[in-house]
Design a protein around this motif. Structure first.
Motif, PDB file in Angstrom:
ATOM      1  N   GLY A  84     -47.817  12.664 -23.035  1.00 39.48           N
ATOM      2  CA  GLY A  84     -48.298  14.011 -23.276  1.00 39.48           C
ATOM      3  C   GLY A  84     -48.717  14.734 -22.017  1.00 39.48           C
ATOM      4  N   SER A  85     -48.893  13.982 -20.918  1.00 30.85           N
ATOM      5  CA  SER A  85     -49.251  14.647 -19.659  1.00 30.85           C
ATOM      6  C   SER A  85     -48.031  15.334 -19.068  1.00 30.85           C
ATOM      7  CB  SER A  85     -49.827  13.623 -18.672  1.00 30.85           C
ATOM      8  OG  SER A  85     -48.862  12.627 -18.400  1.00 30.85           O
ATOM      9  N   CYS A  86     -48.294  16.326 -18.249  1.00 30.68           N
ATOM     10  CA  CYS A  86     -47.214  17.171 -17.713  1.00 30.68           C
ATOM     11  C   CYS A  86     -47.010  16.895 -16.226  1.00 30.68           C
ATOM     12  CB  CYS A  86     -47.566  18.639 -17.946  1.00 30.68           C
ATOM     13  SG  CYS A  86     -46.244  19.776 -17.490  1.00 30.68           S
ATOM     14  N   GLN A  87     -45.757  16.946 -15.815  1.00 30.97           N
ATOM     15  CA  GLN A  87     -45.406  16.709 -14.407  1.00 30.97           C
ATOM     16  C   GLN A  87     -44.573  17.885 -13.905  1.00 30.97           C
ATOM     17  OE1 GLN A  87     -46.563  14.371 -12.597  1.00 30.97           O
ATOM     18  NE2 GLN A  87     -45.062  13.250 -11.387  1.00 30.97           N
ATOM     19  N   ASN A  88     -44.868  18.354 -12.698  1.00 27.25           N
ATOM     20  CA  ASN A  88     -44.100  19.430 -12.078  1.00 27.25           C
ATOM     21  C   ASN A  88     -43.343  18.883 -10.875  1.00 27.25           C
ATOM     22  OD1 ASN A  88     -45.060  21.750 -13.689  1.00 27.25           O
ATOM     23  ND2 ASN A  88     -47.044  21.232 -12.779  1.00 27.25           N
ATOM     24  N   VAL A  89     -42.082  19.197 -10.801  1.00 19.07           N
ATOM     25  CA  VAL A  89     -41.258  18.662  -9.727  1.00 19.07           C
ATOM     26  C   VAL A  89     -40.116  19.627  -9.441  1.00 19.07           C
ATOM     27  CG1 VAL A  89     -39.730  17.349 -11.271  1.00 19.07           C
ATOM     28  CG2 VAL A  89     -40.053  16.584  -8.905  1.00 19.07           C
ATOM     29  N   SER A 142     -40.898  21.568 -15.274  1.00 19.47           N
ATOM     30  CA  SER A 142     -42.188  21.137 -15.801  1.00 19.47           C
ATOM     31  C   SER A 142     -41.909  20.326 -17.069  1.00 19.47           C
ATOM     32  CB  SER A 142     -43.073  22.354 -16.116  1.00 19.47           C
ATOM     33  OG  SER A 142     -44.298  21.946 -16.677  1.00 19.47           O
ATOM     34  N   TYR A 143     -42.061  19.022 -16.976  1.00 23.18           N
ATOM     35  CA  TYR A 143     -41.670  18.179 -18.105  1.00 23.18           C
ATOM     36  C   TYR A 143     -42.825  17.256 -18.508  1.00 23.18           C
ATOM     37  CZ  TYR A 143     -40.947  14.502 -14.626  1.00 23.18           C
ATOM     38  OH  TYR A 143     -41.119  13.595 -13.637  1.00 23.18           O
ATOM     39  N   SER A 144     -42.700  16.696 -19.726  1.00 26.85           N
ATOM     40  CA  SER A 144     -43.731  15.801 -20.271  1.00 26.85           C
ATOM     41  C   SER A 144     -43.072  14.737 -21.115  1.00 26.85           C
ATOM     42  CB  SER A 144     -44.763  16.590 -21.089  1.00 26.85           C
ATOM     43  OG  SER A 144     -44.107  17.292 -22.135  1.00 26.85           O
ATOM     44  N   ALA A 145     -43.776  13.633 -21.330  1.00 29.74           N
ATOM     45  CA  ALA A 145     -43.300  12.523 -22.157  1.00 29.74           C
ATOM     46  C   ALA A 145     -44.015  12.605 -23.513  1.00 29.74           C
ATOM     47  CB  ALA A 145     -43.587  11.187 -21.487  1.00 29.74           C
ATOM     48  N   LEU A 146     -43.213  12.606 -24.597  1.00 31.18           N
ATOM     49  CA  LEU A 146     -43.755  12.716 -25.958  1.00 31.18           C
ATOM     50  C   LEU A 146     -43.112  11.666 -26.859  1.00 31.18           C
ATOM     51  CD1 LEU A 146     -43.617  16.603 -26.267  1.00 31.18           C
ATOM     52  CD2 LEU A 146     -45.657  15.231 -25.793  1.00 31.18           C
ATOM     53  N   LYS A 147     -43.609  11.602 -28.096  1.00 33.88           N
ATOM     54  CA  LYS A 147     -43.028  10.717 -29.112  1.00 33.88           C
ATOM     55  C   LYS A 147     -42.808  11.503 -30.390  1.00 33.88           C
ATOM     56  CE  LYS A 147     -44.713   6.158 -27.722  1.00 33.88           C
ATOM     57  NZ  LYS A 147     -45.488   4.950 -28.163  1.00 33.88           N
ATOM     58  N   GLN A 148     -41.706  11.190 -31.071  1.00 35.08           N
ATOM     59  CA  GLN A 148     -41.430  11.779 -32.385  1.00 35.08           C
ATOM     60  C   GLN A 148     -40.824  10.689 -33.252  1.00 35.08           C
ATOM     61  OE1 GLN A 148     -38.478  14.897 -32.648  1.00 35.08           O
ATOM     62  NE2 GLN A 148     -39.756  15.956 -34.163  1.00 35.08           N
ATOM     63  N   ASP A 149     -41.493  10.449 -34.373  1.00 33.83           N
ATOM     64  CA  ASP A 149     -41.060   9.362 -35.267  1.00 33.83           C
ATOM     65  C   ASP A 149     -40.970   8.059 -34.505  1.00 33.83           C
ATOM     66  OD1 ASP A 149     -40.873  11.262 -37.279  1.00 33.83           O
ATOM     67  OD2 ASP A 149     -38.730  11.641 -36.844  1.00 33.83           O
ATOM     68  N   ALA A 202     -40.189   7.570 -31.598  1.00 37.59           N
ATOM     69  CA  ALA A 202     -39.109   7.553 -30.596  1.00 37.59           C
ATOM     70  C   ALA A 202     -39.560   8.374 -29.395  1.00 37.59           C
ATOM     71  CB  ALA A 202     -37.819   8.120 -31.182  1.00 37.59           C
ATOM     72  N   PRO A 203     -39.825   7.728 -28.244  1.00 36.61           N
ATOM     73  CA  PRO A 203     -40.268   8.478 -27.062  1.00 36.61           C
ATOM     74  C   PRO A 203     -39.125   9.329 -26.501  1.00 36.61           C
ATOM     75  CG  PRO A 203     -39.917   6.176 -26.497  1.00 36.61           C
ATOM     76  CD  PRO A 203     -39.731   6.269 -27.977  1.00 36.61           C
ATOM     77  N   PHE A 204     -39.474  10.479 -25.967  1.00 33.93           N
ATOM     78  CA  PHE A 204     -38.486  11.351 -25.340  1.00 33.93           C
ATOM     79  C   PHE A 204     -39.191  12.217 -24.283  1.00 33.93           C
ATOM     80  CE2 PHE A 204     -40.316  13.779 -28.774  1.00 33.93           C
ATOM     81  CZ  PHE A 204     -40.456  15.063 -28.256  1.00 33.93           C
ATOM     82  N   PHE A 205     -38.379  12.856 -23.437  1.00 35.35           N
ATOM     83  CA  PHE A 205     -38.875  13.799 -22.429  1.00 35.35           C
ATOM     84  C   PHE A 205     -38.455  15.197 -22.831  1.00 35.35           C
ATOM     85  CE2 PHE A 205     -38.536   9.899 -19.893  1.00 35.35           C
ATOM     86  CZ  PHE A 205     -39.794   9.856 -19.303  1.00 35.35           C
ATOM     87  N   GLN A 206     -39.325  16.150 -22.583  1.00 34.74           N
ATOM     88  CA  GLN A 206     -38.945  17.539 -22.753  1.00 34.74           C
ATOM     89  C   GLN A 206     -39.421  18.325 -21.533  1.00 34.74           C
ATOM     90  OE1 GLN A 206     -40.856  19.238 -26.170  1.00 34.74           O
ATOM     91  NE2 GLN A 206     -42.873  19.353 -25.192  1.00 34.74           N
ATOM     92  N   GLY A 207     -38.677  19.364 -21.185  1.00 37.47           N
ATOM     93  CA  GLY A 207     -39.041  20.156 -20.022  1.00 37.47           C
ATOM     94  C   GLY A 207     -38.335  21.492 -20.054  1.00 37.47           C
ATOM     95  N   ASN A 208     -38.632  22.317 -19.102  1.00 40.75           N
ATOM     96  CA  ASN A 208     -37.923  23.590 -18.954  1.00 40.75           C
ATOM     97  C   ASN A 208     -37.705  23.850 -17.464  1.00 40.75           C
ATOM     98  OD1 ASN A 208     -40.925  24.165 -19.053  1.00 40.75           O
ATOM     99  ND2 ASN A 208     -40.167  26.109 -18.259  1.00 40.75           N
ATOM    100  N   ILE A 209     -36.499  24.256 -17.108  1.00 37.46           N
ATOM    101  CA  ILE A 209     -36.129  24.431 -15.710  1.00 37.46           C
ATOM    102  C   ILE A 209     -36.081  25.920 -15.353  1.00 37.46           C
ATOM    103  CG2 ILE A 209     -34.818  22.284 -15.626  1.00 37.46           C
ATOM    104  CD1 ILE A 209     -32.258  24.017 -15.732  1.00 37.46           C
ATOM    105  N   THR A 210     -36.398  26.199 -14.102  1.00 41.22           N
ATOM    106  CA  THR A 210     -36.273  27.546 -13.540  1.00 41.22           C
ATOM    107  C   THR A 210     -35.486  27.445 -12.246  1.00 41.22           C
ATOM    108  OG1 THR A 210     -38.421  28.183 -14.462  1.00 41.22           O
ATOM    109  CG2 THR A 210     -37.517  29.564 -12.708  1.00 41.22           C
ATOM    110  N   ASP A 211     -34.465  28.268 -12.113  1.00 41.08           N
ATOM    111  CA  ASP A 211     -33.624  28.224 -10.919  1.00 41.08           C
ATOM    112  C   ASP A 211     -34.378  28.809  -9.721  1.00 41.08           C
ATOM    113  OD1 ASP A 211     -31.661  28.394  -8.964  1.00 41.08           O
ATOM    114  OD2 ASP A 211     -30.071  28.846 -10.397  1.00 41.08           O
TER     115      ASP A 211
END
Length: 487
Positions: A87-92, A108-115, A117-126
């Motif tokens: 759930g913590s956020c990382q900027n890179v 800016s992405y974070s590690a989460l779980k759903q059902d 099942a762990p996954f990563f979500q993020g959003n990119i800016t050019d």
């Protein structure tokens, strides 16, 4: 592969999430980070379609990463797999492969779980344009630093926010460190303390009264923020050579929240003044010499560009017009000038003496004479080649041309007069020799007679002396002896 279409989390639909986050994406935490979802903005940023990413990159984020960024990003994401960091956020910032090349993106992405099942979500800016501009500024800064370390005998680097400074070059010796962070704590010195010690013990205060006001951390930072560079001149207390004048120049490297990095170079002004005096003397010499030359051209040895410095009279104007007709390029001008304006007898030597290769490879000044084809006939010109240094320390050559036809004619007249005088002297010497030869013949015969009588007299005296000794003649007999000898 499983793509999320519409799911709700805390009553917020996924479409609304990625509409707000623009370059939104999701990927599994399995090997290679397979994509679970990509927004339209994500695809548009990199100019791919969903199908192309499946085909070109096996639908894995890691395959789109620049090779230099993979290990760093995987290390960051592995740390987020820790359940305490979920759930913590990382900027890179990293590079993703687009259809038109690599794009720098801020993620800016974070590690989460759903059902479960762990996954990563993020959003990119050019941020490609920003990073390229930053790289360009960094390259320019590196070039400035290279020039600084080459020209200055002593160089220091410091951080005004941390109030530290280190010596990176001293008395021409460069210390092998990549930057301020590579120095150990023992090498780092307190900037404010060093500044005050220098002010109290070394600086001649009258030479730079506002020294502390300029270089104290806060005004120093403000000046570098405003002007990028700070320059000052001052003197230090006498050494074995007396007072020494120094020049210092500081350049801002970069500034951020906790750092304000700068580099400063020092060099003796006495040597600089000597070089400036030499350059000034060269300029004065060229100015004085140019009065004797109807054409003075400066040729840039970097690119062969011609600059007309003087074009006096019709002859000087003719050469200047000739230069302009060949775009002021030396390599184009020289063969055409030699063909049209130099005699056949002088052309080969002319081309050799003024070839661009010889001008670049020669260090000493020189001059030569050639025959110039004027409307009135052949004239004798002299070309003088002198080397000077420009302000950017590159070399240039100054070529002056003057008419020496009168000098050549006078030299020829003098040579002719000398030749006639020599012939006259030869004739006089021959007459003297003939006279002496004839005189020796005329006096030979009487001299032989005289020498013969001389021999007879010497013989008679010898006989007389012998007779006196043998006969012991009386004085009376001796008196009449010559008369007896005559009979």
């Amino acid at each position: 592969m499983k793509f999320f279409k519409r799911q709700k989390k805390d009553n917020i639909e996924l479409d609304e999430v990625y509409r707000l986050l623009k370059g939104y994406y999701r990927c599994s935490n399995k090997e290679g980070y397979p994509f679970l979802f990509m927004s339209d903005d994500f695809l548009n940023t990199l100019h791919w379609t969903q199908k192309e990413i499946e085909t070109e990159f096996d639908n894995k984020l890691v395959n789109m990463l620049h090779p230099e960024d993979r290990s760093r990003l995987e290390k960051n994401r592995d740390s987020l797999k820790n359940p305490y960091k979920a759930g913590s956020c990382q900027n890179v910032i990293f590079r993703l492969k687009g259809k038109d090349g690599y794009h720098w993106v801020s993620d800016s992405y974070s590690a989460l779980k759903q059902d479960s099942a762990p996954f990563f979500q993020g959003n990119i800016t050019d941020v490609t344009s920003f990073m390229l501009d930053k790289e360009k500024r960094a390259e320019e800064r590196n070039q400035m630093l290279t020039a600084l370390t080459m020209e200055y005998s002593t160089v220091v680097m410091g951080d005004l926010m941390e109030n530290v400074v280190v010596v990176v070059k001293h008395d021409g010796h460069m210390y092998d460190h990549g930057g301020l962070d590579d120095f150990s704590s023992e090498d780092k010195m307190n900037y404010t303390r060093c500044l005050r010690d220098f002010y109290n013990r070394v600086l001649v205060k009258e030479s730079c009264k506002d020294f502390m006001d300029i270089l104290s951390p806060v005004p120093f930072m403000n000046a570098l923020l405003k002007n990028e560079t700070v320059e000052l001149q001052y003197q230090i207390y006498p050494n074995s050579n007396g007072y020494e004048s120094l020049y210092a120049r500081a350049i801002r490297l970069y500034d951020e929240k906790h750092h304000f990095r700068f580099v400063m170079g020092f060099r003796p002004m006495d040597e600089v003044r000597k070089k400036e005096n030499v350059l000034e003397l060269q300029r004065e010499i060229i100015e004085g010499i140019s009065k004797d030359y109807f054409s003075v051209l400066l040729v840039d040895l970097e690119n062969g560009q011609i600059y007309s410095y003087r074009e006096a009279g019709s002859n000087g104007k003719r050469i200047a017009d000739f230069c302009r007709s060949y775009h002021d390029r030396w390599t184009e001008l020289l063969p055409a000038y030699a063909k049209d304006l130099v005699s056949d007898a002088s052309r080969e030597n002319f081309l050799e003496e003024l070839s661009f290769e010889k001008l670049k490879s020669t260090n000493e000044d020189y001059s030569f004479t050639y025959e110039y084809m004027s409307d009135e006939g052949v004239l004798y010109y002299q070309a003088r080649v002198s080397y000077v240094k420009k302000k950017d320390r590159t070399r240039a050559v100054v070529i002056g041309t003057r008419d020496i036809d009168d000098l050549i004619q006078k030299e020829r007249l003098q040579k002719e007069e000398l030749r006639k005088a020599y012939i006259q002297a030869e004739n006089a010497s021959k007459a003297k020799t003939d006279f002496l030869n004839s005189m020796s013949h005329d006096i030979r015969t009487p001299m032989n007679v005289i020498l013969g009588y001389n021999q007879l007299m010497k013989k008679s005296l010898q006989i007389l002396f012998w007779w006196i000794i043998k006969r012991r003649l009386s004085s009376r007999e001796i008196y009449y002896f010559p008369l007896l000898m005559m009979y």
